[in-house]
Design a protein around this motif. Structure first.
Motif, mmCIF file in Angstrom:
data_model
loop_
_atom_site.group_PDB
_atom_site.id
_atom_site.type_symbol
_atom_site.label_atom_id
_atom_site.label_comp_id
_atom_site.label_asym_id
_atom_site.label_seq_id
_atom_site.Cartn_x
_atom_site.Cartn_y
_atom_site.Cartn_z
ATOM 1 N N LYS A 187 -10.951 -27.140 38.564
ATOM 2 C CA LYS A 187 -9.690 -27.603 39.125
ATOM 3 C C LYS A 187 -9.718 -29.095 39.435
ATOM 4 O O LYS A 187 -8.804 -29.620 40.068
ATOM 5 C CB LYS A 187 -9.349 -26.813 40.386
ATOM 6 C CG LYS A 187 -9.091 -25.332 40.114
ATOM 7 C CD LYS A 187 -8.673 -24.585 41.372
ATOM 8 C CE LYS A 187 -8.371 -23.123 41.069
ATOM 9 N NZ LYS A 187 -7.961 -22.368 42.284
ATOM 10 N N GLY A 188 -10.784 -29.766 38.993
ATOM 11 C CA GLY A 188 -10.842 -31.219 39.114
ATOM 12 C C GLY A 188 -11.489 -31.743 40.375
ATOM 13 O O GLY A 188 -11.600 -32.953 40.562
ATOM 14 N N LYS A 189 -11.938 -30.869 41.269
ATOM 15 C CA LYS A 189 -12.590 -31.319 42.490
ATOM 16 C C LYS A 189 -14.030 -31.720 42.184
ATOM 17 O O LYS A 189 -14.716 -31.068 41.414
ATOM 18 C CB LYS A 189 -12.550 -30.226 43.553
ATOM 19 C CG LYS A 189 -11.142 -29.859 44.018
ATOM 20 C CD LYS A 189 -11.157 -28.739 45.042
ATOM 21 C CE LYS A 189 -11.528 -27.414 44.401
ATOM 22 N NZ LYS A 189 -11.416 -26.284 45.344
ATOM 23 N N ALA A 190 -14.471 -32.800 42.812
ATOM 24 C CA ALA A 190 -15.834 -33.292 42.581
ATOM 25 C C ALA A 190 -16.474 -33.657 43.908
ATOM 26 O O ALA A 190 -15.813 -34.135 44.825
ATOM 27 C CB ALA A 190 -15.820 -34.496 41.645
ATOM 28 N N GLY A 191 -17.778 -33.436 44.021
ATOM 29 C CA GLY A 191 -18.503 -33.769 45.242
ATOM 30 C C GLY A 191 -19.895 -33.191 45.179
ATOM 31 O O GLY A 191 -20.439 -32.943 44.093
ATOM 32 N N THR A 192 -20.488 -32.933 46.337
ATOM 33 C CA THR A 192 -21.835 -32.365 46.393
ATOM 34 C C THR A 192 -21.847 -31.052 47.169
ATOM 35 O O THR A 192 -22.906 -30.617 47.622
ATOM 36 C CB THR A 192 -22.819 -33.364 47.034
ATOM 37 O OG1 THR A 192 -22.335 -33.740 48.339
ATOM 38 C CG2 THR A 192 -22.976 -34.608 46.178
ATOM 39 N N ASN A 193 -20.684 -30.436 47.330
ATOM 40 C CA ASN A 193 -20.630 -29.159 48.038
ATOM 41 C C ASN A 193 -21.474 -28.115 47.320
ATOM 42 O O ASN A 193 -21.424 -27.973 46.098
ATOM 43 C CB ASN A 193 -19.187 -28.669 48.137
ATOM 44 C CG ASN A 193 -18.365 -29.497 49.111
ATOM 45 O OD1 ASN A 193 -18.915 -30.189 49.952
ATOM 46 N ND2 ASN A 193 -17.051 -29.437 48.978
ATOM 47 N N GLY A 194 -22.266 -27.381 48.100
ATOM 48 C CA GLY A 194 -23.136 -26.368 47.536
ATOM 49 C C GLY A 194 -24.484 -26.873 47.096
ATOM 50 O O GLY A 194 -25.332 -26.089 46.662
ATOM 51 N N LEU A 195 -24.718 -28.186 47.218
ATOM 52 C CA LEU A 195 -26.005 -28.777 46.825
ATOM 53 C C LEU A 195 -26.870 -29.047 48.045
ATOM 54 O O LEU A 195 -26.380 -29.569 49.061
ATOM 55 C CB LEU A 195 -25.793 -30.090 46.076
ATOM 56 C CG LEU A 195 -25.501 -30.058 44.583
ATOM 57 C CD1 LEU A 195 -25.468 -31.475 44.038
ATOM 58 C CD2 LEU A 195 -26.510 -29.230 43.823
ATOM 59 N N GLN A 196 -28.140 -28.721 47.926
ATOM 60 C CA GLN A 196 -29.131 -29.088 48.935
ATOM 61 C C GLN A 196 -30.341 -29.675 48.229
ATOM 62 O O GLN A 196 -30.858 -29.094 47.273
ATOM 63 C CB GLN A 196 -29.554 -27.881 49.766
ATOM 64 C CG GLN A 196 -28.470 -27.325 50.688
ATOM 65 C CD GLN A 196 -28.981 -26.179 51.535
ATOM 66 O OE1 GLN A 196 -30.013 -25.581 51.236
ATOM 67 N NE2 GLN A 196 -28.270 -25.868 52.599
ATOM 68 N N ALA A 197 -30.771 -30.840 48.678
ATOM 69 C CA ALA A 197 -31.950 -31.489 48.104
ATOM 70 C C ALA A 197 -33.055 -31.511 49.150
ATOM 71 O O ALA A 197 -32.814 -31.877 50.309
ATOM 72 C CB ALA A 197 -31.615 -32.902 47.656
ATOM 73 N N HIS A 198 -34.241 -31.116 48.748
ATOM 74 C CA HIS A 198 -35.364 -31.024 49.673
ATOM 75 C C HIS A 198 -36.403 -32.094 49.359
ATOM 76 O O HIS A 198 -36.567 -32.503 48.209
ATOM 77 C CB HIS A 198 -35.989 -29.635 49.599
ATOM 78 C CG HIS A 198 -35.049 -28.530 49.969
ATOM 79 N ND1 HIS A 198 -34.898 -28.064 51.251
ATOM 80 C CD2 HIS A 198 -34.171 -27.817 49.210
ATOM 81 C CE1 HIS A 198 -33.981 -27.095 51.278
ATOM 82 N NE2 HIS A 198 -33.528 -26.934 50.045
ATOM 83 N N ALA A 199 -37.098 -32.522 50.400
ATOM 84 C CA ALA A 199 -38.057 -33.619 50.263
ATOM 85 C C ALA A 199 -39.179 -33.286 49.291
ATOM 86 O O ALA A 199 -39.806 -34.190 48.728
ATOM 87 C CB ALA A 199 -38.628 -33.988 51.635
ATOM 88 N N ASN A 200 -39.444 -32.000 49.083
ATOM 89 C CA ASN A 200 -40.526 -31.612 48.159
ATOM 90 C C ASN A 200 -40.087 -31.623 46.699
ATOM 91 O O ASN A 200 -40.803 -31.163 45.813
ATOM 92 C CB ASN A 200 -41.060 -30.234 48.539
ATOM 93 C CG ASN A 200 -40.015 -29.131 48.416
ATOM 94 O OD1 ASN A 200 -38.841 -29.422 48.162
ATOM 95 N ND2 ASN A 200 -40.414 -27.886 48.613
ATOM 96 N N GLY A 201 -38.867 -32.128 46.436
ATOM 97 C CA GLY A 201 -38.410 -32.259 45.062
ATOM 98 C C GLY A 201 -37.729 -31.023 44.515
ATOM 99 O O GLY A 201 -37.756 -30.784 43.297
ATOM 100 N N LEU A 202 -37.089 -30.254 45.381
ATOM 101 C CA LEU A 202 -36.390 -29.043 44.964
ATOM 102 C C LEU A 202 -34.895 -29.217 45.200
ATOM 103 O O LEU A 202 -34.453 -29.503 46.312
ATOM 104 C CB LEU A 202 -36.903 -27.838 45.758
ATOM 105 C CG LEU A 202 -36.264 -26.476 45.420
ATOM 106 C CD1 LEU A 202 -36.631 -26.062 43.998
ATOM 107 C CD2 LEU A 202 -36.703 -25.415 46.425
ATOM 108 N N LEU A 203 -34.114 -29.044 44.134
ATOM 109 C CA LEU A 203 -32.661 -29.113 44.220
ATOM 110 C C LEU A 203 -32.115 -27.688 44.163
ATOM 111 O O LEU A 203 -32.403 -26.944 43.222
ATOM 112 C CB LEU A 203 -32.086 -29.939 43.067
ATOM 113 C CG LEU A 203 -30.571 -30.189 43.126
ATOM 114 C CD1 LEU A 203 -30.241 -31.219 44.198
ATOM 115 C CD2 LEU A 203 -30.042 -30.672 41.766
ATOM 116 N N VAL A 204 -31.315 -27.316 45.170
ATOM 117 C CA VAL A 204 -30.754 -25.968 45.266
ATOM 118 C C VAL A 204 -29.236 -26.068 45.115
ATOM 119 O O VAL A 204 -28.577 -26.787 45.868
ATOM 120 C CB VAL A 204 -31.118 -25.304 46.608
ATOM 121 C CG1 VAL A 204 -30.525 -23.899 46.672
ATOM 122 C CG2 VAL A 204 -32.633 -25.250 46.780
#
Length: 559
Positions: free
Chosen positions: A50-67
Motif C-alpha cells: 500500500k506504499g507505506k515505508a519504514g522500519t516497523n517490525g524490524l529489530q536489529a541486535h548488537a550481535n548482528g542479528l536482524l529480526v
C-alpha cells in the motif's frame, strides 16, 4: 471474495523449478566483499504493497542479528529491502531462519527496467546458509523488459526479500531472521580523473572507481560513459560541464546528503540514458545564476537527488523515473515530461503570494503550470508528480482540494515560534495562526509536516508527530516529547546550528555536520546517528537501535 495482493513475481515463482541451493562457499579471487549490517536498521526498509515505508517490525541486535516480524494477509504484503546496491555482484551470501516453513523470493531490477527473481525454500525454525549467484535469477513473466539472463553490471536495486507464501493463502504472521550478509563484487580499477579540470575535456570510457573531490571550471568538461561507475566524489562545476551518458552509476554514501554536487553559475550537469543508485539521498545544489540540470531517459533507485535551486537556474526532467526532490526558488525554470516520482517543493515567501488547487500526489498530470504569481516557471506534461510546498516568513499561500506528500515550514531572520500538537496527516491549526505568515488549507491533507530553521531563528516543538526537522546556519531547534517518523526525511543540523531533542522517538537517521551541535537526551533512536566535519553530538541516556558513526574531526559523546 477479497483479491490477494498482486505481487509482480507471482506467476514466475510458480513456474520455477530451480531453488537456490544451500552452500558454504569460499571467497573468490579478484573480488571485493561488502557486508550489510544486521546490527542496525539503518541499511534496511520495510515497504508495504500500500506504499507505506519504514522500519516497523524490524529489530536489529548488537550481535548482528536482524529480526523481521510481519503479518501475512490477503489485503497487504510486505517486502524487506536493503539500501546497499547489488550492482556488479558475483555472489550474495547470508544465513536465514524462518519461523514458518515457506518459500522466500529475492527480487531484483536492472537499469533497463527488467525484473528478475530467485526463490529460496526454507524449513521452519532451521538456520540455513545460502549463496545466490547471478545465474539463479530468472526473468519475471510480467517483466516489462524481457532478457535471457541477468547482467550484474546493469543491476540497480539492493536486496528485496518477500515471503511468497502470502500468495498461496498464508495468513499467519511470520518472523524471518537474517545474519552474516555478504556481497561479493568484481573489483573495479581506480580511474585516473584529475582533481581539477580547468578549461580542458576529460573523457572516461571504461568501468571503474572515481574517488576524491573534483572541481570542473572555466569551460572544463568531464564526460563519463561506462557500464559500471562507482562514485566516491563530491563534484563542483563552475562554468563547466559534467555529463554522465549511458552509465550505470553507484554513488557511495554513508549518511543522507554526504555526497554533494554543486552546479554553479554557467555550469551544466547532465544524466543521459543512465541508471543511478545510492544508499542515501544525494545533494545537488544550484546556488548561482544560469546553471543547467538535465535528467533525460534516466532512472534512479534506492535513493535519489535533493536538488536545491536558487533563482535563474534551468532544470529539465524528461523520461525519468524517481529522480528525487526539487526545491524551487522563485525565478527557477523547470520542465517535466513523461516522468514519474518527481517530488516538487515550490517555495512561497513574501514576494510570491499564490493560490493552488487540485494538487494530488501521485496522480498523472497531462498539462500543468504553476500560477504566474508563484514566479516559478514550471511546465508539466504527462508526468506523475509528488506534491509538497515550502512556506517562508511573510508568505500568503492558499491551498484547496489537494493532497500533499509534505509541507515544509521554514523560519529564518531571527523569527521565534513555539508549536505543539502538530501531527502528520492531521490539520495543524497552530501553523495556520502563525503571525508572520498566512497559510490557508481547505479540504487539503498534509502527509508529513517538516520544519527548517536558519539565520538565527528559533523553533520549539512540543508533543508533535512530524516528518523531518533541520537546522542551518545559526538556527536553533528544541523538540520535546515528540516523534519524527522519517516520512519527510531525517533529523539534521549543519553549519553553526544547534538542536536539542528531549524524550523523543526518532524513527529516522540523525545527522550533524559542519560545526553544529546536537543533543539527544532520553530519546529512542531507531536509525543511525552520524556526525561529520567538526560537529558534536551528545547522547544522554538514550536508547540506540542503529549505528553510531563519528567521522572526520567530529565527536559523539555518550553521557
Amino acid at each position: 471474495m477479497k483479491k490477494r495482493p498482486a505481487l509482480s513475481l507471482f506467476l514466475s515463482v510458480l513456474l520455477i523449478s530451480g531453488i537456490v541451493s544451500l552452500v558454504d562457499p569460499g571467497a573468490q579471487a579478484g573480488a571485493t566483499q561488502e557486508n550489510i549490517s544486521c546490527s542496525s536498521t539503518g541499511p534496511w526498509l520495510v515497504v508495504s504493497s500500500k506504499g507505506k515505508a519504514g522500519t516497523n517490525g524490524l529489530q536489529a541486535h548488537a550481535n548482528g542479528l536482524l529480526v523481521w516480524q510481519f503479518p501475512r494477509g490477503r489485503d497487504e504484503f510486505f517486502v524487506l529491502a536493503s539500501k546497499p546496491s547489488l550492482n556488479g555482484f558475483t555472489s550474495l551470501r547470508f544465513d536465514v531462519c524462518s519461523k514458518e516453513s515457506t518459500t522466500l523470493a529475492l527480487m531484483i531490477d536492472d537499469a533497463d527496467g527488467a525484473k528478475f527473481h530467485a526463490p529460496i525454500r526454507v524449513g521452519a525454525n532451521q538456520w540455513q546458509h545460502v549463496e545466490i549467484l547471478p545465474s539463479h535469477f530468472k526473468i519475471n513473466d510480467d517483466s516489462p523488459v524481457k532478457k535471457a539472463a541477468l547482467d550484474p553490471a546493469r543491476v540497480t536495486s539492493g536486496i528485496t526479500l518477500v515471503d511468497f507464501s502470502v500468495m498461496l493463502g498464508a495468513t499467519t504472521p511470520n518472523t524471518v531472521q537474517l545474519k552474516s550478509i555478504a556481497i561479493e563484487k568484481q573489483d573495479l580499477p581506480l580511474l585516473n580523473v584529475p582533481a581539477v579540470i580547468d578549461g580542458k575535456t576529460v573523457e572516461i570510457g571504461r568501468s571503474g572507481l572515481i574517488s576524491g573531490n573534483i572541481d570542473i571550471r572555466n569551460g572544463g568538461v568531464l564526460r563519463i560513459r561506462a557500464d559500471r561507475i562507482r562514485l566516491k566524489s563530491n563534484i563542483s562545476i563552475n562554468r563547466g560541464t559534467l555529463e554522465f551518458s549511458k552509465a550505470n552509476i553507484f554513488v557511495e554514501t554513508s549518511f543522507p546528503h554526504e555526497r554533494q554536487f554543486n552546479v554553479g553559475p554557467g555550469a551544466t550537469m547532465r544524466f543521459l540514458d543512465c541508471s543511478v543508485s545510492s544508499p542515501c539521498q544525494m545533494a545537488l545544489n544550484m546556488p548561482g545564476d544560469r546553471g543547467k540540470l538535465e535528467i533525460i531517459n534516466t532512472r534512479f533507485s534506492i535513493a535519489n537527488l535533493t536538488v536545491a535551486s536558487l533563482p535563474g537556474n534551468d532544470i529539465a526532467v524528461i523520461n525519468a523515473k524517481s529522480p528525487g526532490e526539487f526545491v524551487l526558488s522563485p525565478g527557477t525554470s523547470m520542465r517535466i515530461q513523461n516522468s514519474e516520482g518527481v517530488l516538487l517543493w515550490p517555495i512561497f515567501g513574501a514576494s510570491n503570494p499564490c493560490k493552488l488547487e487540485s494538487l494530488t500526489t501521485g496522480s498523472l498530470m497531462g498539462n500543468y503550470t504553476l500560477p504566474a504569481s508563484s514566479h516559478i516557471s514550471l511546465q508539466i506534461k504527462s508526468s506523475k508528480i509528488l506534491w509538497a510546498a515550502l512556506v517562508q516568513n511573510g508568505c500568503n499561500l492558499q491551498i484547496s482540494n489537494s493532497r500533499l506528500l509534505a509541507l515544509g515550514v521554514q523560519l529564518k531572520d531571527a523569527v521565534a515560534a513555539e508549536l505543539s500538537n502538530i501531527r502528520n496527516n492531521q490539520p495543524a491549526q497552530a501553523l495556520l495562526k502563525m503571525s508572520d505568515r498566512t497559510l490557508s488549507l481547505k479540504d487539503t491533507n498534509v502527509g508529513a509536516w517538516n520544519f527548517y530553521v536558519s539565520d538565527g531563528a528559533k523553533l520549539h516543538l512540543k508533543g508533535c508527530l512530524f516528518g523531518e526537522a533541520m537546522a542551518f546556519n545559526k538556527g536553533r531547534i528544541d523538540i520535546e516529547n515528540s516523534t519524527c517518523d522519517g516520512t519527510g526525511g531525517y533529523i539534521g543540523s549543519s553549519d553553526d546550528s544547534t538542536m536539542s531533542l528531549i524524550n523523543c522517538t526518532l524513527q529516522c537517521p540523525c545527522v550533524a555536520k559542519d560545526r553544529s551541535h546536537m543533543t539527544l537526551a532520553g530519546c529512542t533512536l531507531k536509525g543511525d546517528v552520524t556526525s561529520s566535519g567538526n560537529s558534536t553530538i551528545e547522547l544522554r541516556k538514550s536508547w540506540l537501535g542503529g549505528k553510531v558513526n563519528a567521522l572526520g574531526g567530529s565527536t559523539i559523546n555518550k553521557l
